[in-house]
Design an enzyme around this catalytic site. Structure first.
Site, short mmCIF file in Angstrom:
data_model
loop_
_atom_site.label_atom_id
_atom_site.label_comp_id
_atom_site.label_asym_id
_atom_site.label_seq_id
_atom_site.Cartn_x
_atom_site.Cartn_y
_atom_site.Cartn_z
N SER A 128 -36.25 -18.35 39.56
CA SER A 128 -35.77 -18.61 38.20
C SER A 128 -34.75 -17.56 37.77
O SER A 128 -33.74 -17.88 37.12
CB SER A 128 -36.95 -18.63 37.22
OG SER A 128 -37.71 -17.43 37.29
N TRP A 129 -34.98 -16.30 38.14
CA TRP A 129 -34.03 -15.25 37.75
C TRP A 129 -32.78 -15.26 38.61
O TRP A 129 -31.73 -14.81 38.17
CB TRP A 129 -34.72 -13.88 37.77
CG TRP A 129 -35.61 -13.66 36.57
CD1 TRP A 129 -35.96 -14.58 35.62
CD2 TRP A 129 -36.25 -12.43 36.19
NE1 TRP A 129 -36.78 -14.01 34.69
CE2 TRP A 129 -36.98 -12.70 35.01
CE3 TRP A 129 -36.28 -11.16 36.74
CZ2 TRP A 129 -37.73 -11.72 34.37
CZ3 TRP A 129 -37.03 -10.18 36.10
CH2 TRP A 129 -37.75 -10.45 34.92
N ASN A 130 -32.86 -15.74 39.84
CA ASN A 130 -31.65 -15.97 40.63
C ASN A 130 -30.75 -16.95 39.88
O ASN A 130 -29.54 -16.73 39.72
CB ASN A 130 -31.96 -16.57 42.00
CG ASN A 130 -32.56 -15.60 42.99
OD1 ASN A 130 -33.40 -15.98 43.80
ND2 ASN A 130 -32.14 -14.34 42.95
N ARG A 166 -42.50 -14.97 43.66
CA ARG A 166 -41.49 -15.82 44.28
C ARG A 166 -41.58 -15.81 45.81
O ARG A 166 -41.32 -16.83 46.45
CB ARG A 166 -40.09 -15.41 43.81
CG ARG A 166 -39.73 -13.94 44.04
CD ARG A 166 -38.51 -13.56 43.23
NE ARG A 166 -38.05 -12.20 43.46
CZ ARG A 166 -38.51 -11.14 42.81
NH1 ARG A 166 -39.45 -11.28 41.89
NH2 ARG A 166 -38.01 -9.92 43.06
N HIS A 180 -37.21 -15.19 50.37
CA HIS A 180 -37.82 -16.24 49.55
C HIS A 180 -36.77 -17.24 49.05
O HIS A 180 -35.56 -16.95 49.00
CB HIS A 180 -38.56 -15.63 48.35
CG HIS A 180 -37.66 -14.89 47.40
ND1 HIS A 180 -36.84 -15.52 46.49
CD2 HIS A 180 -37.45 -13.56 47.22
CE1 HIS A 180 -36.18 -14.63 45.78
NE2 HIS A 180 -36.53 -13.42 46.21
N GLY A 181 -37.24 -18.42 48.65
CA GLY A 181 -36.35 -19.42 48.08
C GLY A 181 -35.80 -19.01 46.72
O GLY A 181 -36.23 -18.02 46.13
N LEU A 182 -34.87 -19.80 46.24
CA LEU A 182 -34.21 -19.51 44.96
C LEU A 182 -35.25 -19.37 43.85
O LEU A 182 -36.19 -20.17 43.75
CB LEU A 182 -33.24 -20.64 44.62
CG LEU A 182 -32.19 -20.34 43.56
CD1 LEU A 182 -31.12 -19.39 44.11
CD2 LEU A 182 -31.53 -21.63 43.08
N GLU A 192 -40.51 -5.89 46.52
CA GLU A 192 -39.10 -5.61 46.27
C GLU A 192 -38.91 -4.22 45.66
O GLU A 192 -39.86 -3.62 45.13
CB GLU A 192 -38.53 -6.69 45.35
CG GLU A 192 -37.03 -6.61 45.10
CD GLU A 192 -36.20 -6.69 46.37
OE1 GLU A 192 -36.39 -5.83 47.25
OE2 GLU A 192 -35.32 -7.58 46.44
#
Length: 241
Positions: A45-47, A91, A41-43, A115
């Site tokens: 908020s927690w990344n 996400r 997945h793309g970037l 995940e």
């Protein structure tokens, strides 16, 4: 100007046959050889905030992550996929919805693509988790196959779900599939396909928006074709493979 890269004629030759290279992930013959492209997945908020994500649904695709998903869509725009499978966690789900927009076939959400569940570490900033739970955090980072919470080993469960996901995907009618998921389960998918155990969890890494491509023969045996392709994150590559 969009650059198009074709791989119809391998520059250094390609594998003609890979029978018995790995063990079957389906335990029964497939109707045809298959190809599976897996996308992280793309970037999120927690990344961006440096938090431990795990199975939490509170981390959402960020604005930059949505742009990355659009890049992924464009990069694969000339490839026909029969189906798209995705984790139902926000996400990954949003990334898949962006990439699959305009397709007739509905997205298929699989719980097996969720995940890893990291219990009390989820949502904590990495520096806080390291300070408050030094033993558990260090084990997860340095010896993840032995990370254990109340007698439960998250990576053992992750490996089990990876096998389940492979079987669900490969036994679906079609020849070419797209899968959108998360880094830890993606690592487990790669390792299980190659016959590697949880102790090899950190032997591969995948960036946000990175592509991994597998080919499968009729016996359900895998060959890793490409790992963590990310050229499309920086230029307007459109892949043909």
């Amino acid at each position: 100007m969009i650059k198009r890269f074709r791989y119809d004629t391998p520059l250094t030759g390609g594998a003609f046959d890979f029978e018995k290279a790995t063990t079957s992930l389906t335990r029964k013959a497939l109707a045809c050889p298959k190809k599976v492209t897996i996308v992280r997945h793309g970037l999120s908020s927690w990344n961006e905030e440096g938090r431990v994500q795990g199975s939490s649904n509170l981390s959402i695709l960020s604005e930059k992550g949505a742009m990355q998903a659009e890049r992924c869509k464009m990069a694969l725009s000339d490839i026909h996929f029969d189906q798209c499978f995705s984790s139902p966690i926000s996400r990954a789900k949003t990334t898949a919805e962006i990439m699959w927009q305009g397709k007739e076939e509905p997205l298929i959400f699989l719980d097996s693509l969720k995940e890893a569940h990291l219990y009390f570490l989820e949502g904590m900033k990495n520096e806080d988790a390291k300070r408050i739970y030094p033993k558990e955090y260090t084990t997860w980072r340095e010896d993840p196959s032995n990370f254990c919470v109340d007698g439960v080993y998250p990576l053992q469960k992750l490996w089990g779900r990876a096998y389940e996901a492979w079987e669900e995907i490969l036994l679906t009618p079609g020849e070419n599939f797209l899968v959108v998921t998360h880094k830890s389960i993606l690592r487990a998918l790669i390792c299980t396909a190659l016959g590697l155990g949880p102790e090899r969890f950190r032997s591969v890494d995948i960036n946000n928006g990175g592509f991994c491509v597998f080919k499968f023969n009729k016996q359900g045996e895998a060959m890793l074709h490409s790992l963590n392709m990310t050229a499309h994150m920086y230029t307007d590559h459109i892949y043909h493979y």
